[in-house]
Write a protein that holds these residues in place. Structure first.
Motif, PDB file in Angstrom:
ATOM      1  N   GLY A 171     -16.461  19.101   4.353  1.00 13.47           N
ATOM      2  CA  GLY A 171     -16.541  18.424   5.618  1.00 13.47           C
ATOM      3  C   GLY A 171     -15.974  16.837   5.789  1.00 13.47           C
ATOM      4  N   SER A 172     -17.785  16.009   6.335  1.00 16.15           N
ATOM      5  CA  SER A 172     -18.170  14.727   6.445  1.00 16.15           C
ATOM      6  C   SER A 172     -19.250  14.130   6.621  1.00 16.15           C
ATOM      7  CB  SER A 172     -16.726  14.537   7.099  1.00 16.15           C
ATOM      8  OG  SER A 172     -17.314  12.854   8.104  1.00 16.15           O
ATOM      9  N   ASN A 209     -17.198   9.680  14.458  1.00 12.11           N
ATOM     10  CA  ASN A 209     -16.277  10.562  15.190  1.00 12.11           C
ATOM     11  C   ASN A 209     -17.564  10.811  15.877  1.00 12.11           C
ATOM     12  OD1 ASN A 209     -14.570  10.218  14.289  1.00 12.11           O
ATOM     13  ND2 ASN A 209     -13.915  12.447  13.680  1.00 12.11           N
ATOM     14  N   TYR A 259     -19.184  21.661  12.197  1.00 10.53           N
ATOM     15  CA  TYR A 259     -18.671  19.868  13.059  1.00 10.53           C
ATOM     16  C   TYR A 259     -19.131  20.966  14.470  1.00 10.53           C
ATOM     17  CZ  TYR A 259     -15.136  18.621   9.493  1.00 10.53           C
ATOM     18  OH  TYR A 259     -14.662  17.937   9.125  1.00 10.53           O
ATOM     19  N   ILE A 283     -26.383  16.413   9.941  1.00 13.21           N
ATOM     20  CA  ILE A 283     -24.787  16.856   9.637  1.00 13.21           C
ATOM     21  C   ILE A 283     -24.829  17.196   7.919  1.00 13.21           C
ATOM     22  CG2 ILE A 283     -22.866  15.212   9.006  1.00 13.21           C
ATOM     23  CD1 ILE A 283     -22.868  14.992  11.875  1.00 13.21           C
ATOM     24  N   GLU A 324     -15.466  15.972  20.483  1.00 10.18           N
ATOM     25  CA  GLU A 324     -16.818  15.896  19.889  1.00 10.18           C
ATOM     26  C   GLU A 324     -17.665  14.727  20.582  1.00 10.18           C
ATOM     27  OE1 GLU A 324     -13.907  13.974  17.425  1.00 10.18           O
ATOM     28  OE2 GLU A 324     -14.747  14.868  15.440  1.00 10.18           O
ATOM     29  N   CYS A 338     -23.583  21.295   6.317  1.00  6.22           N
ATOM     30  CA  CYS A 338     -22.595  20.424   5.073  1.00  6.22           C
ATOM     31  C   CYS A 338     -23.047  21.629   4.368  1.00  6.22           C
ATOM     32  CB  CYS A 338     -22.134  19.318   5.161  1.00  6.22           C
ATOM     33  SG  CYS A 338     -21.103  18.489   5.955  1.00  6.22           S
ATOM     34  N   ASN A 372     -17.874  12.490  10.092  1.00  2.54           N
ATOM     35  CA  ASN A 372     -17.963  13.494  11.841  1.00  2.54           C
ATOM     36  C   ASN A 372     -19.442  12.379  12.403  1.00  2.54           C
ATOM     37  OD1 ASN A 372     -18.248  15.638  13.008  1.00  2.54           O
ATOM     38  ND2 ASN A 372     -19.332  16.808  11.581  1.00  2.54           N
TER      39      ASN A 372
END
Lengths: 211, 375
Positions: free
Chosen positions: B170-171, B178, B80, B203, B104, B207, B175
């Protein structure tokens, strides 16, 4: 492709700048504002609504189309007012007391505006009396209630009761929607309609106002 | 068999002695209510609020109710924003609600007196300049994203562990949602497609790098786990075609890495109606749907199994709404779950965190009835 079709096509693609330019072009060509609205913007949003209902397009496409519509509608607004064109109906909308999540509510608002409604957005965490007072003061035909959570959906019944207590229940239709909602719940609390999705909500609103 | 062996057996269609009784945690408010009613200790309610899933407080509450373990028994590195934004109040409204910038960078409306998902107002990611200045440096890989001490210790105890342990990957898209919010994310895809793709790739790559660094410690993970939460009651918040084109390649790449480390069960936590994303996940190596939120759309592992065969597994699908009802509702739910368990490759679990309208006694009765039904 004629100009109105071009407006509709650009709106469906989410091309906000294109819609704005084309609406301006239509205004410059002295096309009636009501025609630009109906045959360009609302026609495009109507197609978006149907496609959304059928899972042919998804939330992002609806959001960008609605943004494009709003860009065009902003140019038309003063002209529509000047021409005495009225919205096809008036509604107030909000998430119920205790609920802040508003994506569903915003989608319904966009879809209803896409059908030519004037929608008063009361925002989130709205008290029952605010819905009722607004509906009475603004002569809304419809109150739209949204809830995300099982823990907040009971607040919808409070709005129905508040409308009864204020003596406006027979003048206003109450529509409910949101993730945990069902038609059975709608009937149980005495609301008038449950809409499973934003496009259906807009269709139902049109039905109420054309009855 | 221990619970770790049971999970492997169920999800690999092998014989098992009994079905593990899996939990997915609670809303903190639920435990506060149960503590006030005298069902659990106040310090456990506070401990869960502070330490979350699978921490000692959670384990004590699970023991009281009858659950075996929490599916969210996962550890991972930090994929993140690092460091996160400093949370700050931008405005306080007369009704007590506040407009804040969260960790975030999302601008949202919260109300401390209300238990609700916040309303998104805006984002700090206003364009390429903000991306490059405020976000990109926070999404760059560095070794300190992985707590070496934790993973060395976990690697040392791998052989002795009795409970399954998941690698939290994670995402890949949730994410980003978000960071931007649903509306701004949708607009960005149209207004600046290059940046939209760059954010997804950044991202996804982060990850991957974090997972790679964690896996290097040699922990024997039992499964890998993503969270996404990118669906609502009528379907996904992203066009599945876009998801397949832009996000799925990252799942596939990470999936290959996981397989190289012997991890062949990968679950994804996504609420809402996920039907249209299930094939994309399956194609890219995510084979276990979680928590299969039953909702008003009646999600179930059964129709997916029919469509996709045994590669599709599930954990979840137990309708948590019965916890607010009574024992007969629990009995009916257990009956509904029986044929799903018979399909194999499926572990029932409450379909989301147990909400504050749940009754302690009814929840404990579910555990009791579950054991009677499934061993």
């Amino acid at each position: 492709m004629n100009l109105f079709e071009e407006i509709s096509e650009n709106l469906q693609k989410g091309n906000a700048r294109g819609v704005k330019d084309l609406v301006q072009q239509a205004i410059d060509e002295r096309r009636p504002a009501k025609e630009i609205l109906d045959e360009g913007l609302l026609s495009g949003m109507s197609i978006i609504g149907e496609k959304f209902k059928n899972n042919e397009i998804f939330v992002p496409e609806v959001l960008v189309a609605a943004r494009a519509m709003n860009m065009g509608a902003a140019l038309l607004k003063p002209l529509l007012k000047e021409a005495g064109v009225k919205a096809c109906g008036k509604a107030c909308i909000g998430t119920v007391k205790g609920d802040l999540h508003d994506i569903g509510k915003n989608l319904v608002k966009m879809m209803m505006e896409g059908k030519g409604f004037e929608v008063i957005d009361l925002g989130t965490d709205v008290a029952p009396e605010t819905f009722v007072e607004t509906a009475a003061k603004e002569n809304c035909q419809i109150i739209c209630l949204s809830a995300l959570l099982t823990t907040t959906m009971s607040g919808m019944e409070d709005v129905v009761k508040a409308a009864e207590a204020a003596g406006i229940r027979d003048k206003v239709k109450i529509m409910v929607g949101g993730a945990p909602l069902t038609d059975a719940f709608c009937r149980k609390i005495g609301a008038d309609a449950y809409a499973p999705d934003a496009a259906s909500a807009a269709d139902k609103a049109v039905e109420f106002c054309s009855a | 068999m221990n619970h770790r062996e049971r999970v492997h057996a169920v999800l690999h269609y092998r014989p098992y002695d009994r079905m593990p009784l899996v939990s997915f945690g609670y809303w903190p408010e639920t435990l506060t209510k149960w503590a006030a009613q005298g069902h659990i200790e106040a310090e456990d309610a506070e401990g869960y609020r502070r330490d979350g899933d699978n921490a000692p407080a959670d384990r004590r509450v699970m023991r009281k109710l009858g659950f075996d373990f929490n599916w969210c028994s996962t550890v991972g590195g930090n994929s993140y924003l690092m460091p996160p934004f400093k949370e700050e109040t931008l405005e306080t409204k007369p009704d007590g609600s506040r407009i804040i910038r969260n960790a975030e960078g999302l601008i949202e409306k919260v109300n401390d007196a209300i238990v609700s998902i916040p309303a998104m107002v805006g984002t700090s990611l206003t364009g390429r300049e903000a991306w490059e200045e405020l976000y990109l440096p926070r999404l760059t890989f560095s070794p300190d994203r992985v707590d070496a001490e934790t993973f060395r210790a976990l690697a040392a105890e791998s052989g002795q562990r009795l409970l399954p342990l998941g690698l939290q990957v994670g995402s890949l898209y949730g994410n980003i949602r978000n960071i931007l919010g649903v509306e701004e994310l949708s607009y960005l895809a149209v207004d600046d497609e290059v940046l939209y793709r760059e954010i997804i790739d950044t991202i996804g790559n982060l990850c991957y790098q974090v997972a790679e660094a964690v896996l290097a410690f040699g922990v024997a993970f039992d499964y890998a786990h993503y969270w996404e939460d990118i669906c609502f009651k009528n379907g996904p918040l992203i066009n599945p075609a876009v998801f397949r084109e832009l996000v799925a390649p990252h799942y596939a790449r990470i999936g290959k890495l996981l397989l190289c480390h012997g991890i062949d069960i990968t679950s994804v936590d996504c609420d809402g109606c996920v039907d249209l994303l299930v094939p994309v996940w399956l194609e890219s190596g995510v084979n276990t749907m979680f928590p299969i939120e039953v909702g008003t759309w009646n999600a179930s592992v059964a129709p997916w199994r029919k469509c996709y065969g045994k590669e599709l597994r599930g954990v979840g699908g137990m309708d948590k709404r019965v916890f607010a009802q009574d024992r007969s509702a629990v009995d009916a739910e257990i009956e509904r779950l029986k044929p799903l368990v018979d399909l194999g490759g499926y572990i029932p679990c409450p379909d989301h965190r147990i909400p504050p309208d749940a009754e302690f006694g009814v929840t404990a009765y579910y555990c009791e009835a579950f054991r009677k039904a499934f061993g």
